[in-house]
Design a protein around this motif. Structure first.
Motif, mmCIF file in Angstrom:
data_model
loop_
_atom_site.group_PDB
_atom_site.id
_atom_site.type_symbol
_atom_site.label_atom_id
_atom_site.label_comp_id
_atom_site.label_asym_id
_atom_site.label_seq_id
_atom_site.Cartn_x
_atom_site.Cartn_y
_atom_site.Cartn_z
ATOM 1 N N SER A 117 7.449 66.448 33.077
ATOM 2 C CA SER A 117 7.418 67.801 33.639
ATOM 3 C C SER A 117 6.962 67.732 35.092
ATOM 4 O O SER A 117 6.526 66.684 35.577
ATOM 5 N N GLU A 119 4.303 69.043 36.273
ATOM 6 C CA GLU A 119 2.868 68.760 36.248
ATOM 7 C C GLU A 119 2.610 67.271 36.009
ATOM 8 O O GLU A 119 1.701 66.678 36.610
ATOM 9 N N PRO A 214 0.148 65.783 27.990
ATOM 10 C CA PRO A 214 -0.482 67.101 27.723
ATOM 11 C C PRO A 214 -1.663 67.000 26.765
ATOM 12 O O PRO A 214 -1.728 67.693 25.739
#
Length: 305
Positions: A117, A119, A214
């Motif tokens: 992603s 991020e 994550p």
């Protein structure tokens, strides 16, 4: 008298021409000899590099593959001229005549581009220009991001081409994506891969790659701390390795959510490894790389370059 002088001038002219021809031939022969010697040296250095890779492959083949850890023999960075494997690389006085550096990296220690992603790409160190350019290169539309580029921009370059609008097949494509006009790639690019199933080896992944996942910051700190081997450590490397998801559940500091996520994106051993060697002698340098797969039947070489 005039005729003799003319003959003398002609003779002198011929001698000058012959001398220049001889000098030209000598110069060309010298270049050919130097080029041949250079090619012979490169061939010898390339043979050293392949030998170093063969040693690396032997270390990897000796590993049972139940788990991987950067403290294992296959992962150690070795300068082979300092070992007993290549005694011929040392001069009579013991100094190094040739330098042979080799390394092994498992591809699962890197972040897969297709699974990354915005991020995650930021977490491994890419800046916004690189991120936008990369995502524009692999997405399927022709709408550029703020700092990205699509086919309209690429077609205006000195050598025009179109945006790929498809996943990366090799990391070499990044030279098109994050090169001019976006500047020199950051070192975060070295933490990317296009190989494998996208699952990250929690034992070998650098901290920056783990922080791109994550999971919580506490989970990353606990994993990094658990697998850390100090210089004074005398224990078995398996004592500092995670081998199952039950090991993760027993590790303090990880929440149930962290473990659930790692069960989806994590792994404890690797299949694909990039093995390289660089050999240097004076101003000559040769680098050889190979990609190997580890399976039940041993190692399989997938690519040399």
């Amino acid at each position: 008298m005039i005729r003799r002088a003319s003959i003398l001038i002609v003779v002198l002219f011929v001698m000058v021409v012959l001398s220049l021809t001889a000098l030209s031939v000598t110069y060309r022969v010298g270049l050919t000899i130097r080029d041949s010697r250079g090619q012979a040296t490169d061939a010898r250095l390339k043979a050293y590099a392949r030998s170093a890779i063969a040693i690396r492959m032997g270390l990897l083949a000796d590993d049972d593959g139940a788990f991987d850890h950067p403290g294992e023999a296959w992962a150690a960075t070795v300068e082979l001229a300092e070992t007993d494997w290549f005694p011929a690389l040392r001069d009579d006085d013991g100094s190094r005549a040739v330098r042979v550096d080799s390394w092994s990296v498992d591809e699962s220690s890197r972040l897969h581009v297709s699974a990354a992603s915005t991020e995650a790409l930021e977490a491994i160190g890419l800046d916004q220009r690189e991120i936008d350019a990369l995502l524009d290169w692999i997405d399927r539309d022709e709408v550029p991001r703020a700092y990205g580029a699509e086919s309209a921009e690429y077609s205006g370059l000195a050598i025009p081409f179109r945006s790929k609008n498809a996943p990366l097949e090799t990391l070499d494509e990044l030279s098109l994506v994050v090169g001019a006009p976006w500047g020199v790639p950051t070192d975060g690019v070295t933490l990317l891969t296009v190989l494998g199933d996208g699952r990250v080896n929690v034992n070998t992944a650098p901290e920056r790659v783990l922080r791109a996942l994550p999971i919580s910051s506490d989970a990353v700190s606990r994993i990094v701390g658990f697998r850390q081997m100090g210089e004074a450590t005398r224990g078995d490397v398996s004592e500092y390795s995670l081998r199952t998801f039950d090991d993760l559940r027993r590790l303090q500091g990880l929440s149930a959510t962290d473990v659930d996520i790692l069960e989806t994106v994590g792994r404890f051993n690797s299949v694909l490894f990039r093995i390289g060697a660089e050999v240097t002698q004076g101003d000559r340098r040769v680098r050889v790389l190979t990609l190997v797969a580890r399976g039940e039947d041993g190692l399989e070489v997938l690519q040399w370059w």
